[in-house]
Scaffold this motif. Structure first.
Motif, short mmCIF file in Angstrom:
data_model
loop_
_atom_site.label_atom_id
_atom_site.label_comp_id
_atom_site.label_asym_id
_atom_site.label_seq_id
_atom_site.Cartn_x
_atom_site.Cartn_y
_atom_site.Cartn_z
N LEU A 12 76.71 198.23 93.18
CA LEU A 12 75.27 198.09 92.92
C LEU A 12 74.64 197.28 94.04
O LEU A 12 75.30 196.50 94.71
N SER A 13 73.37 197.50 94.25
CA SER A 13 72.68 196.82 95.35
C SER A 13 71.21 196.61 95.02
O SER A 13 70.71 197.09 93.99
N ASN A 42 76.30 195.35 97.00
CA ASN A 42 76.01 195.84 98.35
C ASN A 42 74.65 195.40 98.90
O ASN A 42 73.80 196.21 99.26
N GLY A 43 74.44 194.09 98.94
CA GLY A 43 73.28 193.54 99.63
C GLY A 43 72.01 193.40 98.82
O GLY A 43 71.77 194.12 97.85
N GLY A 82 73.00 191.70 102.82
CA GLY A 82 71.91 192.60 103.19
C GLY A 82 70.88 191.84 103.99
O GLY A 82 71.10 190.68 104.37
N ASN A 83 69.74 192.45 104.25
CA ASN A 83 68.71 191.76 105.04
C ASN A 83 67.98 190.68 104.25
O ASN A 83 67.62 189.64 104.78
N HIS A 84 67.80 190.89 102.94
CA HIS A 84 67.10 189.89 102.14
C HIS A 84 67.98 188.69 101.80
O HIS A 84 67.46 187.67 101.35
N ASP A 85 69.29 188.84 101.97
CA ASP A 85 70.19 187.70 101.77
C ASP A 85 71.03 187.47 103.04
O ASP A 85 72.18 187.03 102.97
N HIS A 203 69.83 199.46 100.41
CA HIS A 203 68.69 199.15 101.28
C HIS A 203 67.40 199.94 101.01
O HIS A 203 66.33 199.37 100.92
N ILE A 204 67.49 201.27 100.89
CA ILE A 204 66.26 202.08 100.83
C ILE A 204 65.79 202.35 99.39
O ILE A 204 64.82 203.08 99.19
#
Length: 272
Positions: A12-13, A42-43, A82-85, A203-204
């Motif tokens: 999960l992400s 996953n981010g 991920g980018n936010h973490d 991500h998306i």
């Protein structure tokens, strides 16, 4: 929940804990219903871009507590940044018991190789100067989710179905559709070059499972979606992948008793 579903692997992400759009209560219901051997986060699990001391409700903290509990009870928990973490990337390759923190992951699944990573590496808007703009855009997105939550509360109150403004916008804007297509194609093509059987991204915020074929070969592209708009996860069991979609009718447990306080908070934020 007594009869938990045993699953070898769950991915999960894009939970975005710490934002108004996060469906933490629903996610906790799902997590309590499963017993995975491995749980891959996953981010963008904790949204550190939009983190605020004034908003991190108990339901969000309960998700973190339950994940820790799963780890102590034997589930291997792998947190992919991920980018936010991304602030956690400085601690990559950390291992604490059953908990691991990594930037990417390669897994062997019944003799096939799975390449799992968040996916922000393909997004130029998360780097350099564009990253600042993306963060500002994230605030606007959070406001849209905030308003959407209030509108959905009203719709449910009058017996109507919930609607997702942000999802509708994404699905209708040509630029967004083009970006998602390019993202999926890029991930798949690189995975084919690297001879992987599966490529798993986040991500998306677009749950997906499809076979991608080029003149160099083929790969199964998967995306776990999110817990803001789609409420989805990926489950791998008996050599097959499945996209899980949250359905409240599958759970007898009632939502968090603090839901009314949450709605009141939303109303207060909109009116302030």
């Amino acid at each position: 929940m007594k009869n938990k579903k045993k699953i070898p692997l769950v991915v999960l992400s894009d939970v975005h804990l710490g934002t108004y759009g996060c469906h933490a209560t629903e996610l906790l219901q799902y997590l309590k219903s499963i017993q995975p051997k491995t749980l891959v986060l996953n981010g963008d699990i904790i949204d550190m871009w939009n983190f605020s001391k004034s908003y991190f409700p108990a339901s969000h903290m309960n998700v973190l507590r339950h994940i820790i509990k799963m780890s102590t009870n034997g589930t291997r928990v792998i947190y992919i940044t991920g980018n936010h973490d991304e602030v956690l990337r400085k601690y990559s390759d950390l291992i604490l018991g059953n908990f691991e923190l990594v930037d990417k992951l390669i897994m062997d699944l019944d003799g096939k190789k799975a390449w799992i990573f968040h996916g922000d590496v393909f997004d130029s808007s998360t780097q350099g100067y564009a990253k600042i703009i993306a963060k500002i855009g994230g605030k606007g997105y959070d406001l849209l989710i905030l308003i959407n939550s209030f509108v959905n509360w009203l719709l449910v109150l009058f017996g109507k179905e919930k609607r997702s403004f942000s999802k509708k916008i994404k699905d209708s804007v040509k630029k967004a559709v083009s970006f998602i297509t390019n993202f999926e194609t890029t991930a798949a093509e690189i995975a084919i070059d690297k001879k992987y059987d599966y490529v798993v991204c986040g991500h998306i915020h677009k749950p997906q499972m499809k076979m991608v074929t080029t003149d160099k070969g083929s790969v199964t592209y998967l995306n776990s979606g999110d817990w803001v708009e789609n409420l989805t996860a990926l489950e791998y069991n008996k050599e097959k992948w499945k996209i899980y979609e949250y359905d409240k009718s599958h759970y007898k447990e009632k939502p968090d008793a603090k839901e009314d306080l949450y709605i009141n908070d939303i109303v207060g934020k909109i009116l302030s």
